[in-house]
Design a protein around this motif. Sequence first.
Motif, PDB file in Angstrom:
ATOM      1  N   SER A 191      19.390   0.337 -18.542  1.00 28.97           N
ATOM      2  CA  SER A 191      18.389  -0.320 -17.710  1.00 28.97           C
ATOM      3  C   SER A 191      17.300   0.678 -17.326  1.00 28.97           C
ATOM      4  N   PRO A 192      16.071   0.229 -17.144  1.00 29.63           N
ATOM      5  CA  PRO A 192      14.998   1.161 -16.775  1.00 29.63           C
ATOM      6  C   PRO A 192      15.237   1.812 -15.422  1.00 29.63           C
ATOM      7  N   THR A 193      15.832   1.089 -14.483  1.00 28.86           N
ATOM      8  CA  THR A 193      16.094   1.675 -13.168  1.00 28.86           C
ATOM      9  C   THR A 193      17.115   2.792 -13.275  1.00 28.86           C
ATOM     10  N   LEU A 194      18.185   2.563 -14.047  1.00 26.49           N
ATOM     11  CA  LEU A 194      19.187   3.611 -14.224  1.00 26.49           C
ATOM     12  C   LEU A 194      18.609   4.797 -14.967  1.00 26.49           C
ATOM     13  N   ALA A 195      17.800   4.558 -15.994  1.00 28.85           N
ATOM     14  CA  ALA A 195      17.179   5.655 -16.730  1.00 28.85           C
ATOM     15  C   ALA A 195      16.270   6.476 -15.829  1.00 28.85           C
ATOM     16  N   ALA A 196      15.496   5.804 -14.994  1.00 28.13           N
ATOM     17  CA  ALA A 196      14.620   6.515 -14.062  1.00 28.13           C
ATOM     18  C   ALA A 196      15.431   7.351 -13.088  1.00 28.13           C
ATOM     19  N   GLN A 197      16.558   6.805 -12.629  1.00 27.01           N
ATOM     20  CA  GLN A 197      17.425   7.536 -11.711  1.00 27.01           C
ATOM     21  C   GLN A 197      18.069   8.736 -12.399  1.00 27.01           C
ATOM     22  N   ARG A 257       7.589   4.068 -15.029  1.00 26.46           N
ATOM     23  CA  ARG A 257       6.384   4.740 -14.507  1.00 26.46           C
ATOM     24  C   ARG A 257       6.207   4.411 -13.017  1.00 26.46           C
ATOM     25  N   GLU A 258       6.326   3.132 -12.684  1.00 26.61           N
ATOM     26  CA  GLU A 258       6.122   2.727 -11.296  1.00 26.61           C
ATOM     27  C   GLU A 258       7.228   3.285 -10.401  1.00 26.61           C
ATOM     28  N   LEU A 259       8.446   3.313 -10.898  1.00 28.61           N
ATOM     29  CA  LEU A 259       9.543   3.894 -10.114  1.00 28.61           C
ATOM     30  C   LEU A 259       9.309   5.380  -9.875  1.00 28.61           C
ATOM     31  N   SER A 302      15.573   6.347  -4.491  1.00 29.69           N
ATOM     32  CA  SER A 302      15.630   7.024  -3.191  1.00 29.69           C
ATOM     33  C   SER A 302      14.922   8.367  -3.241  1.00 29.69           C
ATOM     34  N   ARG A 303      14.897   8.984  -4.447  1.00 24.69           N
ATOM     35  CA  ARG A 303      14.202  10.260  -4.626  1.00 24.69           C
ATOM     36  C   ARG A 303      13.530  10.239  -5.989  1.00 24.69           C
ATOM     37  N   VAL A 304      12.236  10.477  -6.009  1.00 22.74           N
ATOM     38  CA  VAL A 304      11.505  10.492  -7.281  1.00 22.74           C
ATOM     39  C   VAL A 304      11.616  11.873  -7.908  1.00 22.74           C
TER      40      VAL A 304
END
Length: 387
Positions: A93-99, A149-151, A172-174
């Motif tokens: 998922s994009p959210t998991l990848a970003a995390q 990108r937005e995350l 929670s942390r970028v």
Amino acid sequence: MSLTFHWFLPTNGDSRHVVGGGHGTPATASGRDRPPTVAYLSQIARAAEDVGFAGALTPTGAWCEDAWLTTAMVSQHTERLKFLVAFRPGLISPTLAAQMASTFQRQTGGRLLLNVVTGGENQEQRAFGDFLDKDSRYRRTGEFLQVIRELWRGGTVDLHGEHLRVQGAALSRVPDPVPEVYFGGSSPIAGEIAARHADVYLTWGEPPAQVAEKLDRIRSLAAAEGRTLRFGIRLHVITRDTAEQAWAEANRLLDGFDPETVASVQAGLARSESEGQRRMLALHGGGSRDRLEIHPNLWAGIGLVRGGAGTALVGSHDEVAERIKEYQALGIEEFILSGYPHLEEAYWFGEGVLPRLAAQGLWRHPADQDTAPTTPTQPAVLAPFAS
């Protein structure tokens, strides 16, 4: 502007012979000569770091070790080297990848680069549970990059797209710095996604005229989106003190190709749906030994047994440096290189070619450059690229 050089971590195994595999073909038996243990891969990574490579690419797929896990472990045995981690948007998922990217940055001191690989082979994608066709996979990649990108900018994302859906997604942390993302692909849809979302577009090592044509096309697509991209190239390398020594090594590798293995690999690659793979196969024209030098010092022999990048720069250190300058003149700024075996070849290139480029003001050792971390206003993303 100083050129940037990356090496390769052979997570499918290493050898004094070419290790085949990729694009639907399994790793060849030579991959068992030097298994891809953390100890051995760390040895390669430290060598690459010492001689001046900025980063190291790891492949992705069923034919090799997982890139995220491997590089996380190898990173603990290096200090400066960055890791260009290949991954497939359809499998995470994009959210998991970003995390995961954010965590990797914090735990390694900002040493993550991302290589987004859309995936070119239906059979392999389906083995991982992905049943979209090729064009749909690229459109999904566009949505994926839009979300991460937005995350990474610290935003909260609600998306109900054609292929992806997230609600209230946030980190929670970028990551700091935001990881650069590399992307490649030769098909029309790949170019469109690169133009919209990539910051670095990668190509495999085709002759300069073909590379120039491809780069011009991507530049035009990006300009229509109001954007500019950086460019990189993926090549193998065989460099020695003299041209005779380099070509003797290329011929030694070629002599080690089993005809049955070549025939099997070529039959498998001929079924590939990848436009980039089709272009690679066209370069060696079936594999006649007397037609493998397709441009001065550009040898297509690797592609006889290996999917993906199938060409190598072969020659003296001076000749290889000149070919690099030829690609630089087209707009190539980053070079992702490899060679068999990867430990020894890292030293051949690092001690033979890089000092020549440094003497001409074209390269500086990363340890001598200002490495103070910066935070881009938006994530740099390179187009999907297979190793």
